[in-house]
Design a protein around this motif. Structure first.
Motif, PDB file in Angstrom:
ATOM      1  N   THR A  13     -71.256  76.583  38.832  1.00 37.54           N
ATOM      2  CA  THR A  13     -71.230  76.400  40.281  1.00 37.54           C
ATOM      3  C   THR A  13     -72.298  77.270  40.929  1.00 37.54           C
ATOM      4  OG1 THR A  13     -68.861  75.913  40.282  1.00 37.54           O
ATOM      5  CG2 THR A  13     -69.838  76.578  42.380  1.00 37.54           C
ATOM      6  N   ARG A  15     -73.779  78.512  44.626  1.00 38.49           N
ATOM      7  CA  ARG A  15     -73.553  78.601  46.069  1.00 38.49           C
ATOM      8  C   ARG A  15     -74.764  79.266  46.703  1.00 38.49           C
ATOM      9  NH1 ARG A  15     -68.498  79.919  43.918  1.00 38.49           N
ATOM     10  NH2 ARG A  15     -66.783  78.553  44.581  1.00 38.49           N
ATOM     11  N   ARG A  26     -73.297  74.025  48.217  1.00 36.35           N
ATOM     12  CA  ARG A  26     -72.625  74.208  46.930  1.00 36.35           C
ATOM     13  C   ARG A  26     -72.970  73.056  45.993  1.00 36.35           C
ATOM     14  NH1 ARG A  26     -66.720  76.100  45.642  1.00 36.35           N
ATOM     15  NH2 ARG A  26     -66.248  75.029  43.706  1.00 36.35           N
ATOM     16  N   THR A  28     -71.914  71.821  42.038  1.00 40.70           N
ATOM     17  CA  THR A  28     -71.043  72.074  40.900  1.00 40.70           C
ATOM     18  C   THR A  28     -71.394  71.138  39.751  1.00 40.70           C
ATOM     19  OG1 THR A  28     -69.219  72.792  42.312  1.00 40.70           O
ATOM     20  CG2 THR A  28     -68.666  72.122  40.071  1.00 40.70           C
TER      21      THR A  28
END
Length: 259
Positions: A13, A15, A26, A28
């Motif tokens: 992930t 960010r 974000r 993922t």
């Protein structure tokens, strides 16, 4: 039979804060799993931003996963043991011109990984450099060349030699042919396939070129926005795509070659 490379539920992930308001972006990478046997090629395809290059960086240890595991010959790789990863899984970069230090000779570029990762003395390192140059179709004298003295095809061969010099078991190639003209691209593809047969390497091949993907890969992984939307044998995926996204990619490829 134990797979050469096994990836189980690998996740990551990212960010990032962007803009003056500090809004968060974000991305993922959802659980990715696959296996490769010795001598096999897995191709990874998808649009820009699908997570292909991120997955490549996770495999070679340039990024640490948020979860999941990578196994080599059944042994779990320690994400903190970079040397273990460096010796066994090597990478070929897209832009060989940018990945080669212009201030170092080809010989120095190839010798540096040997200095850092092996106990070979200077004579043994020199012999290894020469043998690796020959392996990729270059001359021993190319060790004295600098980046600006090489053609695009020769630079990519040096990139391949740098990946092979530590005798890895897996090569990860991120768009290795994108900057090459068609004739040089064809020669390089044939060279890689010949080396794979000779050395029994596992290849992870990332590309937008579905013609090359279909030609060299055994299995296919299709990614979209961090998700694996389809996987399977290459010919099966090309002939009978299950997802709408894969079908669009294949149709776009077919329309290009049928013009």
């Amino acid at each position: 039979m134990t797979a050469l490379l096994s990836v189980q539920d690998l996740t990551y992930t990212i960010r990032k804060r962007q803009g003056w308001l500090g809004s968060e972006e974000r991305f993922t990478l959802s659980p990715v799993s696959f296996e490769i046997n010795a001598g096999e090629t897995l191709a990874i395809i998808g649009d820009n931003g699908s997570g292909k290059s991120l997955l490549a960086r996770l495999l070679v240890g340039a990024e640490r996963p948020s979860g999941g595991h990578i196994f080599l010959n059944g042994q779990k790789l320690d994400p903190f043991n970079i040397k273990q990863r460096c010796l066994n899984i090597r990478m070929i970069f897209q832009h060989s011109n940018e990945s080669l230090n212009p201030g170092l000779s080809v010989g120095r570029i190839l010798e540096e990984p040997l200095k850092l990762n092996t106990q070979l003395d200077a004579r043994a390192r020199q012999e290894k450099v020469v043998n690796t140059l020959k392996l990729v179709g270059l001359l021993p004298d190319h060790q004295f060349f600098y980046r600006h003295m090489l053609s695009d095809g020769q630079r990519q061969r040096v990139g391949l030699a740098r990946a092979l010099v530590l005798d890895p078991q897996v090569i990860v190639a991120d768009e290795p042919f994108a900057a090459l003209d068609p004739s040089v691209r064809s020669q390089t593809v044939n060279l890689i396939m010949a080396l794979q047969r000779e050395l029994g390497l596992g290849f992870v091949f990332i590309s937008h070129n579905l013609g090359i993907v279909r030609h060299i890969s055994d299995r296919l992984l299709v990614m979209q926005k961090g998700l694996v939307v389809e996987s399977g044998k290459t010919e099966t995926v090309f002939n009978w795509p299950k997802s709408e996204y894969t079908e669009k990619l294949v149709m776009a490829h077919q329309s290009l070659i049928n013009r």
